[in-house]
Motif scaffolding. Structure first.
Motif, PDB file in Angstrom:
ATOM      1  N   GLU A  60       0.641 -18.913 -59.408  1.00  0.00           N
ATOM      2  CA  GLU A  60       0.985 -20.323 -59.253  1.00  0.00           C
ATOM      3  C   GLU A  60       1.674 -20.771 -60.513  1.00  0.00           C
ATOM      4  OE1 GLU A  60      -3.041 -21.755 -58.675  1.00  0.00           O
ATOM      5  OE2 GLU A  60      -3.001 -22.704 -60.639  1.00  0.00           O
ATOM      6  N   TYR A  61       2.451 -21.810 -60.361  1.00  0.00           N
ATOM      7  CA  TYR A  61       3.127 -22.342 -61.535  1.00  0.00           C
ATOM      8  C   TYR A  61       3.330 -23.836 -61.350  1.00  0.00           C
ATOM      9  CZ  TYR A  61       6.717 -23.370 -64.931  1.00  0.00           C
ATOM     10  OH  TYR A  61       7.416 -23.943 -65.955  1.00  0.00           O
ATOM     11  N   LYS A  62       2.713 -24.594 -62.223  1.00  0.00           N
ATOM     12  CA  LYS A  62       2.773 -26.058 -62.152  1.00  0.00           C
ATOM     13  C   LYS A  62       2.483 -26.549 -60.733  1.00  0.00           C
ATOM     14  CE  LYS A  62       5.134 -26.872 -66.380  1.00  0.00           C
ATOM     15  NZ  LYS A  62       6.357 -27.200 -67.098  1.00  0.00           N
TER      16      LYS A  62
ATOM     17  N   SER B 166       5.668 -19.210 -70.239  1.00  0.00           N
ATOM     18  CA  SER B 166       5.071 -19.582 -68.961  1.00  0.00           C
ATOM     19  C   SER B 166       6.133 -20.063 -67.985  1.00  0.00           C
ATOM     20  CB  SER B 166       4.013 -20.673 -69.205  1.00  0.00           C
ATOM     21  OG  SER B 166       3.986 -21.600 -68.171  1.00  0.00           O
TER      22      SER B 166
ATOM     23  N   SER C 287      -8.710  -8.804 -72.315  1.00  0.00           N
ATOM     24  CA  SER C 287      -8.344  -9.128 -73.700  1.00  0.00           C
ATOM     25  C   SER C 287      -9.140  -8.315 -74.714  1.00  0.00           C
ATOM     26  CB  SER C 287      -8.514 -10.623 -73.954  1.00  0.00           C
ATOM     27  OG  SER C 287      -9.817 -11.011 -73.600  1.00  0.00           O
TER      28      SER C 287
ATOM     29  N   LYS D  45      -9.393 -15.754 -67.167  1.00  0.00           N
ATOM     30  CA  LYS D  45      -7.956 -15.591 -66.963  1.00  0.00           C
ATOM     31  C   LYS D  45      -7.360 -14.558 -67.922  1.00  0.00           C
ATOM     32  CE  LYS D  45      -6.456 -19.692 -69.518  1.00  0.00           C
ATOM     33  NZ  LYS D  45      -5.588 -20.858 -69.486  1.00  0.00           N
ATOM     34  N   ASN D  46      -8.178 -14.011 -68.784  1.00  0.00           N
ATOM     35  CA  ASN D  46      -7.746 -12.913 -69.656  1.00  0.00           C
ATOM     36  C   ASN D  46      -8.744 -11.761 -69.520  1.00  0.00           C
ATOM     37  OD1 ASN D  46      -7.536 -15.737 -71.496  1.00  0.00           O
ATOM     38  ND2 ASN D  46      -5.648 -14.645 -71.116  1.00  0.00           N
ATOM     39  N   PRO D  47      -8.769 -11.101 -68.366  1.00  0.00           N
ATOM     40  CA  PRO D  47      -9.851 -10.140 -68.109  1.00  0.00           C
ATOM     41  C   PRO D  47      -9.852  -8.926 -69.036  1.00  0.00           C
ATOM     42  CG  PRO D  47      -8.197 -10.046 -66.361  1.00  0.00           C
ATOM     43  CD  PRO D  47      -7.843 -11.214 -67.213  1.00  0.00           C
TER      44      PRO D  47
ATOM     45  N   PRO E 137      -0.726 -10.249 -73.109  1.00  0.00           N
ATOM     46  CA  PRO E 137      -1.936 -11.041 -73.264  1.00  0.00           C
ATOM     47  C   PRO E 137      -1.656 -12.541 -73.198  1.00  0.00           C
ATOM     48  CG  PRO E 137      -1.376  -9.898 -75.313  1.00  0.00           C
ATOM     49  CD  PRO E 137      -0.407  -9.446 -74.290  1.00  0.00           C
ATOM     50  N   GLY E 138      -2.622 -13.275 -72.664  1.00  0.00           N
ATOM     51  CA  GLY E 138      -2.478 -14.713 -72.471  1.00  0.00           C
ATOM     52  C   GLY E 138      -2.083 -15.470 -73.718  1.00  0.00           C
ATOM     53  N   LYS E 139      -2.486 -14.966 -74.883  1.00  0.00           N
ATOM     54  CA  LYS E 139      -2.172 -15.706 -76.109  1.00  0.00           C
ATOM     55  C   LYS E 139      -0.669 -15.714 -76.400  1.00  0.00           C
ATOM     56  CE  LYS E 139      -2.937 -11.872 -79.246  1.00  0.00           C
ATOM     57  NZ  LYS E 139      -3.839 -10.996 -79.877  1.00  0.00           N
TER      58      LYS E 139
ATOM     59  N   HIS F 254      -7.378 -12.774 -61.899  1.00  0.00           N
ATOM     60  CA  HIS F 254      -7.429 -13.540 -63.144  1.00  0.00           C
ATOM     61  C   HIS F 254      -6.940 -14.971 -62.953  1.00  0.00           C
ATOM     62  CE1 HIS F 254      -3.730 -11.224 -62.935  1.00  0.00           C
ATOM     63  NE2 HIS F 254      -3.149 -12.085 -63.715  1.00  0.00           N
TER      64      HIS F 254
ATOM     65  N   GLU G  65       4.159 -22.326 -73.562  1.00  0.00           N
ATOM     66  CA  GLU G  65       4.890 -23.171 -72.603  1.00  0.00           C
ATOM     67  C   GLU G  65       6.169 -22.496 -72.090  1.00  0.00           C
ATOM     68  OE1 GLU G  65       4.673 -25.927 -70.971  1.00  0.00           O
ATOM     69  OE2 GLU G  65       2.695 -26.556 -71.705  1.00  0.00           O
TER      70      GLU G  65
ATOM     71  N   PRO H 262       0.775 -19.724 -65.206  1.00  0.00           N
ATOM     72  CA  PRO H 262       0.162 -20.757 -66.047  1.00  0.00           C
ATOM     73  C   PRO H 262       0.121 -20.363 -67.527  1.00  0.00           C
ATOM     74  CG  PRO H 262      -1.214 -20.244 -64.144  1.00  0.00           C
ATOM     75  CD  PRO H 262      -0.147 -19.214 -64.197  1.00  0.00           C
ATOM     76  N   VAL H 263       0.169 -21.364 -68.384  1.00  0.00           N
ATOM     77  CA  VAL H 263       0.056 -21.147 -69.831  1.00  0.00           C
ATOM     78  C   VAL H 263      -1.287 -20.473 -70.130  1.00  0.00           C
ATOM     79  CG1 VAL H 263      -0.144 -22.324 -72.063  1.00  0.00           C
ATOM     80  CG2 VAL H 263       1.512 -23.132 -70.374  1.00  0.00           C
ATOM     81  N   GLY H 264      -1.236 -19.446 -70.976  1.00  0.00           N
ATOM     82  CA  GLY H 264      -2.473 -18.808 -71.422  1.00  0.00           C
ATOM     83  C   GLY H 264      -3.030 -17.766 -70.478  1.00  0.00           C
ATOM     84  N   SER H 265      -2.406 -17.620 -69.312  1.00  0.00           N
ATOM     85  CA  SER H 265      -2.901 -16.619 -68.361  1.00  0.00           C
ATOM     86  C   SER H 265      -2.314 -15.257 -68.721  1.00  0.00           C
ATOM     87  CB  SER H 265      -2.472 -17.016 -66.950  1.00  0.00           C
ATOM     88  OG  SER H 265      -2.754 -15.977 -66.050  1.00  0.00           O
ATOM     89  N   ASP H 266      -3.107 -14.211 -68.609  1.00  0.00           N
ATOM     90  CA  ASP H 266      -2.577 -12.869 -68.826  1.00  0.00           C
ATOM     91  C   ASP H 266      -1.459 -12.618 -67.824  1.00  0.00           C
ATOM     92  OD1 ASP H 266      -4.433 -12.423 -70.741  1.00  0.00           O
ATOM     93  OD2 ASP H 266      -5.431 -10.749 -69.762  1.00  0.00           O
TER      94      ASP H 266
END
Lengths: 268, 501
Positions: free
Chosen positions: A144-146, B264, A262, A258-260, B255-257, A194, B261, B270-274
């Motif tokens: 998904e996005y926004k 993404s 990491s 959401k970071n499975p 990695p999500g980090k 995730h 913006e 989404p921001v921060g998602s892997d």
């Protein structure tokens, strides 16, 4: 004699073309997929409503089609129907094959029947409603996005690996018409998940789920509204009263993280 | 917490008589190696954090810094060398999969260095490219079986889509996410100026870069990040990524980090998602399935764009390549086991795949034997380091090459192998705004233009020396190659003679 035959052939072609133009109906019988798809492209230049009849496995129908286009399909569309679709509406009166809605961006797909594997692979937006059952790896890598939040609604049950690598969007399984001892999902549901959410009518055994997904205890009023909205659409579309279906009996499953992965690596 | 056994890999040597305590090194090092001690007015260093990226050395105004391999040694042991011991320390401490960056650094044979080129002497004249026409243009894509013309000489044959490269070198796939926005912009602008192509990698394409579309190859990988109709139609060609030389058989994992913006928005997640790319494309389990994806891409782009398929060089590459051609690809990209990466599990990077030289020779040979070589172009990658590597690759049968590591080195990469930390001091493999802005695309794109222009001239010189005036005439011309320090089997696979033969 031969000249006459050619003449008849040409006249025939012209008549068929005119009929197609007036009715916006394409008889897809024995038409090669690339010809069929370019026929659709030509027709939607003048009219947004197109009907395909006698579809037998032609691939990529509706690929990349934009908003306002409405396609009705009678028969069985082939793999990759609605791939990269960008806003069109497709209604299939029959079953569908694999990878329907592959990497779809926007739009709506309604299938009056069952569907094959990898339905909605990497789907980013839009909605898919399947009246019956679906195969393996459905909703794999949905994202998904926004404001883009894809939704897949399945009337029956799903095969193994439902929502694998799922990163966003929602999958709703109504679990209608299950046979005795038949479960609503297969195994490895939500493995590698995730993001996103899966709503199941019932609570399948824990062993059927991947370690990255868990049952959520918080079913909010928003969840109920969301479910009602899509179930009502299902009722209306497939003309099914769903008298025994209770929104309260649904379970909600979400990704644990959401970071499975990491903590899996050690940099050097 | 158990005792940390890790010892520094590098030693920071600061010549105190030269150091003026200006603190440039302190501000420049994202790994926080340098620190300023106000009380004693000295700059100190923590050696354990140093990755030897030369940022401080290059920017030190008084040249007071030297970074050296740390002199600390383990007891001599050919089997349990320092590296093997340190890896065990790291894994036993963290329980993690070892993660490395850039290409395979192990001392395997580099076949390019054992292949020598020919030159004309007496029996045919060499050509001087400074004064005579010399063509380095190549067309990438499927070539028709034959050409047919009508009586007026007008071409009747429907030509398959091809893209034109002014120089047979392209910038290989590096996603926005793995490298910075400014690095991407430098590659795009350089490609445009040079008349070549750069590759988006699997991370989608930032809308602001759509204007470079005609010099862009858009990639489609298993994660399908940022892939939509407009994206596919923006590029000049589409590349399906099946595998990558640095990590054959496995997927990618941003990695999500690193997903801020902008990344993404480009990847559309989404921001921060892997950003996880599965190991296979789950709609491709066979050559027939690959055909399905190739033609879905062709369908949605109106059959106007060539579709490449990129694979890692592995044991059965030749047979796989044959399948890819038959699946309808317009070009095959083969990435050798030395190919670079932003991050790959060390064991995979160092032990999986085969050298590009051998894979290339085997694939070209196989496609010729099967009579299908003209159906697709062959692009090779996986450590092309200079123009003579390019010329040797083309003589072995390639149409063009991709460069990744060489391109980032031109942008300032100092091969510190630490991309995966995301703290690239040169602003290349990072998403931290303060580091990204160190790379000025206005200046850096010119370095890429310089590099490729210089290579182009060298390629022309090498061609001229062989008496060849068009790169197309060199392709697959293995008589221009001779081997040294190679055994018979190697010569057989490469399809070349020994020097002196």
């Amino acid at each position: 004699m031969q000249v006459f035959q050619i003449f008849v052939y040409i006249v025939n072609k012209i008549i068929v073309y005119q009929v197609i133009k007036i009715m916006k109906v394409i008889d897809a019988l024995n038409v090669y997929y690339s010809d069929l798809n370019s026929l659709v492209d030509n027709l939607i230049e003048t009219d947004n409503n197109v009907t395909l009849k006698n579809v037998f496995g032609q691939r990529y129908i509706g690929r990349g089609l934009p908003k306002k286009v409405k396609l009705k399909i009678y028969g069985i569309p082939g793999n990759d129907m609605a791939a990269y679709m960008d806003g069109a509406e497709i209604e299939v009166f029959g079953n569908s094959q694999d990878a329907i809605g592959n990497t779809m961006n926007y739009g709506t797909i309604i299938i009056h029947g069952n569907c094959g594997d990898t339905l909605g692979y990497a789907m980013r937006g839009g909605e898919i409603y399947v009246e019956g059952n679906v195969g393996y790896r459905v909703g794999i890598h949905m994202k998904e996005y926004k404001e883009m939040k894809p939704v897949i609604v399945i009337g029956g049950r799903a095969g193994d690996f439902l929502g694998e690598y799922m990163a966003g969007g929602a999958i709703i399984l109504l679990g209608l018409n299950l046979a005795k001892n038949e479960d609503i999902i297969g195994k490895f549901c939500g493995i590698g998940m995730h993001g996103g959410v899966i709503y199941l009518n019932g609570t399948p055994d824990k062993y059927r789920f991947g370690k990255e997904i868990a049952k959520s205890v918080n079913i909010t009023s928003e969840d109920i509204l969301f479910l009602r909205k899509h179930i009502d659409f299902y009722k209306k579309t497939f003309n099914n009263q769903l008298n025994n279906l209770k929104v309260e009996s649904f379970s909600k499953y979400v990704a644990l993280n959401k970071n499975p992965y990491s903590n899996m690596y050690c940099t050097y | 917490m158990s005792l940390n056994f890790n010892t520094p890999d590098f030693e920071v040597i600061r010549e105190e008589s030269r150091c003026i305590q200006c603190k440039v090194c302190v501000h420049q090092c994202a790994n926080t190696v340098h620190s300023y001690d106000e009380e004693d007015n000295v700059v100190c260093a923590d050696d354990t954090k140093c990755v030897n990226c030369h940022r401080c050395v290059t920017l030190c105004p008084t040249k007071a810094l030297i970074i050296r391999r740390h002199p600390l040694e383990f007891r001599e042991n050919s089997n349990w060398c320092g590296k093997a011991i340190k890896e065990i320390y790291k894994q036993s401490q963290t329980g993690g999969v070892l993660l490395s960056s850039m290409g395979n650094p192990e001392p395997f044979t580099i076949y390019w260095d054992r292949i020598l080129l020919n030159a004309s002497q007496v029996t045919n004249p060499s050509i001087d490219p400074l004064r005579e026409p010399m063509e380095t243009k190549v067309m990438i894509g499927r070539k028709p079986e034959k050409l047919e013309f009508d009586s007026d000489g007008k071409l009747l044959t429907k030509m398959p889509p091809n893209i034109e490269l002014k120089i047979p070198v392209m910038f290989s796939a590096m996603s926005y996410g793995s490298i910075s926005r400014n690095a991407h912009e430098s590659l795009a602008r350089a490609a445009e100026e040079l008349g070549i192509f750069y590759n988006t990698g699997e991370g989608g394409l930032n809308r602001e870069f759509y204007k470079y579309g005609k010099n862009t190859i858009v990639q489609v990988a298993s994660g399908r990040f940022g892939v939509h109709k407009e994206y596919l139609n923006t590029g000049a060609a589409i590349e399906i990524k099946i595998g990558q030389g640095a990590k054959p058989g496995i997927g990618g994992h941003l990695p999500g980090k690193k997903v801020g913006e902008d990344v993404s928005a480009t990847r559309m997640i989404p921001v921060g998602s892997d950003a996880i790319s599965p190991a296979p494309h789950h709609d491709i389990y066979s050559i027939e399935d690959l055909r399905q994806l190739i033609f879905s891409l062709k369908e949605v782009t109106g059959y106007k764009k060539p579709v490449f398929v990129k694979i890692a060089a592995v044991h059965n590459s030749a047979a796989i390549a044959s399948g890819i051609v038959r699946a309808g690809a317009d070009a095959i990209v083969v990435d050798g086991f030395r190919g670079g990466t932003g991050a790959a599990p060390t064991r995979i990077r160092n032990n999986v795949g085969i050298p590009i030289e051998l894979a290339l020779a085997a694939i070209d040979q196989r496609l010729r034997e099967e009579g299908i070589r003209n159906y697709c172009s062959l692009i090779v990658a996986g450590s092309i380091r200079n123009s003579s590597d390019v010329v040797k690759a083309i003589a072995l049968g390639a149409d063009a090459v991709y460069i990744g590591s060489a391109a980032v080195i031109a942008l300032g990469c100092h091969m510190c192998h630490s991309c995966s930390t995301g703290k690239c001091n040169w602003g290349i493999a990072t998403q931290y705004p303060e580091l990204v802005k160190r790379l000025n695309p206005d200046v850096m794109y010119k370095r890429l233009v310089n590099l490729i222009s210089a290579w182009n001239h060298e390629i022309q010189e090498l061609l001229g020396g062989m008496g060849i005036n068009a790169i197309e005439s060199l392709r697959g011309n293995r008589l221009m190659l001779r081997g040294v320090d190679l055994n018979e089997k190697e010569l057989e696979i490469l399809g070349i003679k020994y020097a002196g033969e």
